[in-house]
Design an enzyme around this catalytic site. Structure first.
Site, PDB file in Angstrom:
ATOM      1  N   ARG A 110      10.367  -0.446   9.127  1.00 46.42           N
ATOM      2  CA  ARG A 110      10.742  -0.581  10.499  1.00 46.42           C
ATOM      3  C   ARG A 110      12.315  -0.673  10.642  1.00 46.42           C
ATOM      4  O   ARG A 110      12.939  -1.123   9.607  1.00 46.42           O
ATOM      5  CB  ARG A 110      10.391  -1.898  11.024  1.00 46.42           C
ATOM      6  CG  ARG A 110       8.933  -2.064  11.405  1.00 46.42           C
ATOM      7  CD  ARG A 110       8.451  -1.318  12.577  1.00 46.42           C
ATOM      8  NE  ARG A 110       6.930  -1.539  12.796  1.00 46.42           N
ATOM      9  CZ  ARG A 110       6.204  -0.439  12.341  1.00 46.42           C
ATOM     10  NH1 ARG A 110       6.526   0.475  11.720  1.00 46.42           N
ATOM     11  NH2 ARG A 110       5.078  -0.800  12.858  1.00 46.42           N
ATOM     12  N   SER A 154      10.027  -7.633  -4.376  1.00 45.21           N
ATOM     13  CA  SER A 154       9.051  -8.189  -3.460  1.00 45.21           C
ATOM     14  C   SER A 154       8.788  -9.597  -3.841  1.00 45.21           C
ATOM     15  O   SER A 154       9.376  -9.985  -4.705  1.00 45.21           O
ATOM     16  CB  SER A 154       7.582  -7.510  -3.554  1.00 45.21           C
ATOM     17  OG  SER A 154       7.093  -7.772  -4.765  1.00 45.21           O
ATOM     18  N   ARG A 155       8.281 -10.457  -2.701  1.00 41.17           N
ATOM     19  CA  ARG A 155       8.076 -11.828  -2.928  1.00 41.17           C
ATOM     20  C   ARG A 155       7.115 -12.114  -4.464  1.00 41.17           C
ATOM     21  O   ARG A 155       7.330 -13.142  -4.948  1.00 41.17           O
ATOM     22  CB  ARG A 155       7.880 -12.394  -1.805  1.00 41.17           C
ATOM     23  CG  ARG A 155       8.804 -12.298  -0.922  1.00 41.17           C
ATOM     24  CD  ARG A 155       8.331 -12.703   0.545  1.00 41.17           C
ATOM     25  NE  ARG A 155       7.262 -11.892   1.048  1.00 41.17           N
ATOM     26  CZ  ARG A 155       6.401 -12.452   1.795  1.00 41.17           C
ATOM     27  NH1 ARG A 155       6.677 -13.356   2.629  1.00 41.17           N
ATOM     28  NH2 ARG A 155       5.184 -11.700   2.138  1.00 41.17           N
ATOM     29  N   GLY A 182       5.935   8.925  10.425  1.00 41.37           N
ATOM     30  CA  GLY A 182       5.084   8.290   9.172  1.00 41.37           C
ATOM     31  C   GLY A 182       3.590   8.982   8.950  1.00 41.37           C
ATOM     32  O   GLY A 182       3.147   9.556   8.127  1.00 41.37           O
ATOM     33  N   HIS A 203       9.819   8.612  14.300  1.00 45.56           N
ATOM     34  CA  HIS A 203       8.575   7.676  13.759  1.00 45.56           C
ATOM     35  C   HIS A 203       7.404   8.301  13.415  1.00 45.56           C
ATOM     36  O   HIS A 203       6.376   8.325  14.105  1.00 45.56           O
ATOM     37  CB  HIS A 203       8.405   6.620  14.733  1.00 45.56           C
ATOM     38  CG  HIS A 203       7.887   5.341  14.144  1.00 45.56           C
ATOM     39  ND1 HIS A 203       8.055   4.028  14.482  1.00 45.56           N
ATOM     40  CD2 HIS A 203       6.955   5.079  13.184  1.00 45.56           C
ATOM     41  CE1 HIS A 203       7.323   3.264  13.813  1.00 45.56           C
ATOM     42  NE2 HIS A 203       6.337   3.837  13.097  1.00 45.56           N
ATOM     43  N   GLU A 250      14.741   1.448  18.952  1.00 44.76           N
ATOM     44  CA  GLU A 250      13.711   2.701  18.808  1.00 44.76           C
ATOM     45  C   GLU A 250      13.225   2.734  20.269  1.00 44.76           C
ATOM     46  O   GLU A 250      12.474   1.934  20.804  1.00 44.76           O
ATOM     47  CB  GLU A 250      12.626   2.404  17.710  1.00 44.76           C
ATOM     48  CG  GLU A 250      11.968   3.677  17.430  1.00 44.76           C
ATOM     49  CD  GLU A 250      10.957   3.421  16.149  1.00 44.76           C
ATOM     50  OE1 GLU A 250      11.436   2.913  15.101  1.00 44.76           O
ATOM     51  OE2 GLU A 250       9.887   3.891  16.202  1.00 44.76           O
ATOM     52  N   ILE A 278      11.232   3.973   5.652  1.00 47.23           N
ATOM     53  CA  ILE A 278      10.139   4.364   6.187  1.00 47.23           C
ATOM     54  C   ILE A 278       9.240   3.195   7.153  1.00 47.23           C
ATOM     55  O   ILE A 278       7.953   3.436   7.573  1.00 47.23           O
ATOM     56  CB  ILE A 278       8.978   4.860   5.145  1.00 47.23           C
ATOM     57  CG1 ILE A 278       7.796   5.957   5.569  1.00 47.23           C
ATOM     58  CG2 ILE A 278       8.532   3.915   4.285  1.00 47.23           C
ATOM     59  CD1 ILE A 278       8.289   7.170   6.356  1.00 47.23           C
ATOM     60  N   ARG A 305       0.772  -1.255   0.007  1.00 48.18           N
ATOM     61  CA  ARG A 305      -0.008  -0.057   0.076  1.00 48.18           C
ATOM     62  C   ARG A 305       0.762   1.238  -0.016  1.00 48.18           C
ATOM     63  O   ARG A 305       0.592   2.257  -0.793  1.00 48.18           O
ATOM     64  CB  ARG A 305      -0.687   0.007   1.154  1.00 48.18           C
ATOM     65  CG  ARG A 305      -2.052  -1.285   1.084  1.00 48.18           C
ATOM     66  CD  ARG A 305      -2.769  -1.219   2.522  1.00 48.18           C
ATOM     67  NE  ARG A 305      -1.684  -1.750   3.400  1.00 48.18           N
ATOM     68  CZ  ARG A 305      -2.272  -3.096   3.894  1.00 48.18           C
ATOM     69  NH1 ARG A 305      -3.241  -3.885   3.467  1.00 48.18           N
ATOM     70  NH2 ARG A 305      -1.297  -3.458   4.799  1.00 48.18           N
TER      71      ARG A 305
HETATM   72  P1  NAP Z   1       1.793  -4.029   2.703  1.00 49.19           P
HETATM   73  O1  NAP Z   1       0.546  -3.188   2.047  1.00 49.19           O
HETATM   74  O2  NAP Z   1       1.382  -5.213   3.398  1.00 49.19           O
HETATM   75  O3  NAP Z   1       3.076  -3.885   1.943  1.00 49.19           O
HETATM   76  C1  NAP Z   1       4.137  -4.498   2.321  1.00 49.19           C
HETATM   77  C2  NAP Z   1       4.842  -5.048   0.976  1.00 49.19           C
HETATM   78  O4  NAP Z   1       6.040  -5.760   1.268  1.00 49.19           O
HETATM   79  C3  NAP Z   1       3.917  -5.977   0.526  1.00 49.19           C
HETATM   80  O5  NAP Z   1       3.756  -5.766  -0.974  1.00 49.19           O
HETATM   81  C4  NAP Z   1       4.732  -7.294   0.649  1.00 49.19           C
HETATM   82  O6  NAP Z   1       4.990  -7.827  -0.846  1.00 49.19           O
HETATM   83  C5  NAP Z   1       6.251  -6.719   0.658  1.00 49.19           C
HETATM   84  N1  NAP Z   1       7.063  -7.633   1.178  1.00 49.19           N
HETATM   85  C6  NAP Z   1       7.015  -8.525   2.017  1.00 49.19           C
HETATM   86  N2  NAP Z   1       8.094  -9.182   2.534  1.00 49.19           N
HETATM   87  C7  NAP Z   1       9.059  -8.708   1.646  1.00 49.19           C
HETATM   88  C8  NAP Z   1      10.423  -9.135   1.384  1.00 49.19           C
HETATM   89  N3  NAP Z   1      11.048 -10.010   2.093  1.00 49.19           N
HETATM   90  N4  NAP Z   1      10.802  -8.504   0.444  1.00 49.19           N
HETATM   91  C9  NAP Z   1      10.445  -7.483  -0.143  1.00 49.19           C
HETATM   92  N5  NAP Z   1       9.300  -6.953  -0.273  1.00 49.19           N
HETATM   93  C10 NAP Z   1       8.593  -7.560   0.764  1.00 49.19           C
HETATM   94  O7  NAP Z   1       1.964  -3.049   4.040  1.00 49.19           O
HETATM   95  P2  NAP Z   1       2.003  -1.293   3.862  1.00 49.19           P
HETATM   96  O8  NAP Z   1       0.620  -0.804   4.409  1.00 49.19           O
HETATM   97  O9  NAP Z   1       2.440  -0.693   2.785  1.00 49.19           O
HETATM   98  O10 NAP Z   1       3.010  -1.155   5.356  1.00 49.19           O
HETATM   99  C11 NAP Z   1       4.330  -1.688   5.243  1.00 49.19           C
HETATM  100  C12 NAP Z   1       4.939  -1.282   6.473  1.00 49.19           C
HETATM  101  O11 NAP Z   1       5.356  -0.061   6.628  1.00 49.19           O
HETATM  102  C13 NAP Z   1       4.375  -1.970   7.757  1.00 49.19           C
HETATM  103  O12 NAP Z   1       4.434  -3.031   7.770  1.00 49.19           O
HETATM  104  C14 NAP Z   1       4.951  -0.976   8.799  1.00 49.19           C
HETATM  105  O13 NAP Z   1       6.115  -1.818   9.420  1.00 49.19           O
HETATM  106  C15 NAP Z   1       5.305   0.448   8.026  1.00 49.19           C
HETATM  107  N6  NAP Z   1       4.804   1.449   8.541  1.00 49.19           N
HETATM  108  C16 NAP Z   1       5.470   2.587   8.862  1.00 49.19           C
HETATM  109  C17 NAP Z   1       4.806   3.662   9.214  1.00 49.19           C
HETATM  110  C18 NAP Z   1       5.630   4.865  10.045  1.00 49.19           C
HETATM  111  O14 NAP Z   1       5.116   5.558  10.701  1.00 49.19           O
HETATM  112  N7  NAP Z   1       6.873   4.938   9.679  1.00 49.19           N
HETATM  113  C19 NAP Z   1       3.627   3.862   8.829  1.00 49.19           C
HETATM  114  C20 NAP Z   1       2.779   2.745   8.405  1.00 49.19           C
HETATM  115  C21 NAP Z   1       3.466   1.577   8.149  1.00 49.19           C
HETATM  116  P3  NAP Z   1       5.252  -9.470  -1.004  1.00 49.19           P
HETATM  117  O15 NAP Z   1       4.362 -10.207   0.174  1.00 49.19           O
HETATM  118  O16 NAP Z   1       4.706  -9.818  -2.342  1.00 49.19           O
HETATM  119  O17 NAP Z   1       6.654  -9.739  -0.627  1.00 49.19           O
HETATM  120  C1  GLV Z   2       3.459   2.530  11.818  1.00 49.54           C
HETATM  121  O1  GLV Z   2       4.730   2.649  11.966  1.00 49.54           O
HETATM  122  C2  GLV Z   2       2.539   1.761  11.550  1.00 49.54           C
HETATM  123  O2  GLV Z   2       2.823   0.428  11.240  1.00 49.54           O
HETATM  124  O3  GLV Z   2       1.475   1.976  11.529  1.00 49.54           O
END
Ligand code: NAP
Ligand code: GLV
Ligand code: GLV
Length: 328
Positions: A236, A175-176, A286, A284, A265, A234, A155
């Site tokens: 973890r 990605s996978r 984001g 943190h 963290e 952005i 996303r």
């Molecule tokens: P998401 O929609 O689940 O996207 C994660 C993507 O990572 C998926 O497309 C997945 O695809 C891929 N992925 C999983 N394992 C992988 C690997 N080994 N190598 C490469 N790609 C891989 O999640 P999202 O909503 O975008 O959020 C992603 C992450 O951002 C969260 O899990 C959270 O830790 C972090 N986050 C941080 C903040 C902040 O405040 N900084 C805010 C929100 C989220 P595949 O399954 O096809 O590999």
């Molecule tokens: C923030 O880091 C989240 O995973 O929502």
């Protein structure tokens, strides 16, 4: 009587909503709920609304025999033992989608800051060093029309890719699994991680923290990156090996980094990364806009209320729990 534990008071009216669903205990202090207090308060709890700073492991689950539903005010669930929750029939809610755009904005802000040396410029002015315009002062890296490599095109990764298209960037992702629809819609191309690291002018980490992605970006990755490249994290902190990052920034393996998340963290104030001018670190932030945090809190409350009622959560991180419940 349904008892709900809330580990930090979220913004908006989420707690008031929860009060319609049960008796709510909220940690009253302006700091993370200490572990021993969590273990004590969880004993009689039916529902838990937690933060990404709370580690919800089997010790917590063992201490909470009545617990039926957990809701975290975050999309990432690496702080929660999802497998153990599913095994116990506990549904876990999280907050995807509502934070995607705000987090993608911050990813882009950090990428631009690292590439265009924004924080160094601010520090330069505040230190009283700005005497004249200089033709070669604080020259950075181009962002527009360069190549962005996104690790994890989910996303948030996709939302960043959309912004990058506006910057006329070429976008590569690893990605996978493939995302054919996103590839077609945005013209992004899949690469192996190794090829992405070699090709990208800017690398963004946007995948979840898992056993597979822990320290995914270490010395080997930095050696593959261009010496002019930037790294933005952005996702973890622990996806990037911090000591390898320090080495890469000191030796010029890469040009700059920007971190919204660190390992550990919070980052200790004496961490050498904080002394490096080419490393931008923010705490943190984001999803940290007023509207987004309220939307996250509201969704977290909705998830918990649904979970306590035995209804499907609007956003469940372990939907397999419902199949398990059906089998019972
Ligand atoms: P998401 O929609 O689940 O996207 C994660 C993507 O990572 C998926 O497309 C997945 O695809 C891929 N992925 C999983 N394992 C992988 C690997 N080994 N190598 C490469 N790609 C891989 O999640 P999202 O909503 O975008 O959020 C992603 C992450 O951002 C969260 O899990 C959270 O830790 C972090 N986050 C941080 C903040 C902040 O405040 N900084 C805010 C929100 C989220 P595949 O399954 O096809 O590999
Ligand atoms: C923030 O880091 C989240 O995973 O929502
Ligand atoms: C810079 O400010 C310029 O006018 O080129």
């Amino acid at each position: 009587m349904t008892r709900i534990v809330v580990t930090r008071r979220p913004p908006g009216s989420a707690v008031e909503r929860l009060e319609n669903a049960g008796t709510v205990w909220t940690w009253p202090e302006d700091r993370a709920l200490p572990r021993d207090r969590l273990l004590a308060e969880i004993r009689e709890a039916d529902g838990l609304l937690c933060m990404l700073t709370d580690s919800i492991d089997t010790d917590v689950l063992d201490a909470a025999p009545r617990l039926r539903a957990i809701s975290t005010m975050a999309v990432g669930t690496d702080n929660i033992d999802l497998v153990a929750c599913t095994r116990r029939g506990i549904a876990v809610g999280h907050t995807p989608d509502v934070l995607t755009e705000a987090t993608a904005d911050m990813a882009f802000a950090l990428l631009l800051s690292a590439a265009r040396r924004v924080v160094e410029g601010v520090d330069y002015v505040k230190a009283g060093k700005w005497q004249r315009w200089e033709p070669a002062l604080l020259l950075g890296a181009q962002v527009h029309a360069t190549t962005l490599g996104i690790i994890g095109l989910g996303r948030i990764g996709t939302a960043v890719a959309k912004r990058a298209v506006g910057f006329e960037m070429q976008v590569r992702y690893s990605s996978r699994s493939r995302r054919p629809q996103v590839e077609a819609a945005l013209g992004v191309e899949h690469r192996t991680l190794q090829a992405l690291l070699e090709e990208a002018d800017h690398v963004l980490v946007a995948c979840p923290l898992t056993a597979e992605t822990h320290h995914l970006i270490g010395k080997d990755a930095f050696r593959r990156m261009k010496p002019t490249a930037t790294l933005t994290n952005i996702a973890r902190g622990a996806i990037v090996d911090p000591r390898a990052l320090e080495w890469a920034l000191r030796t010029g393996e890469i040009a700059a980094a920007a971190l919204d998340v660190t390992d550990p963290e919070p980052i200790p104030p004496d961490d050498p990364l904080l002394t490096l001018p080419n490393c931008v670190v923010v705490p943190h932030l984001g999803s940290a806009t007023v509207a987004t945090r309220i939307a996250m809190a509201d969704l977290a409350a909705e998830n918990l209320i649904a979970g306590l009622r035995g209804d499907p959560m609007p956003a469940c991180a372990n939907p397999e729990v419902y199949r398990r419940q059906e089998r019972r």
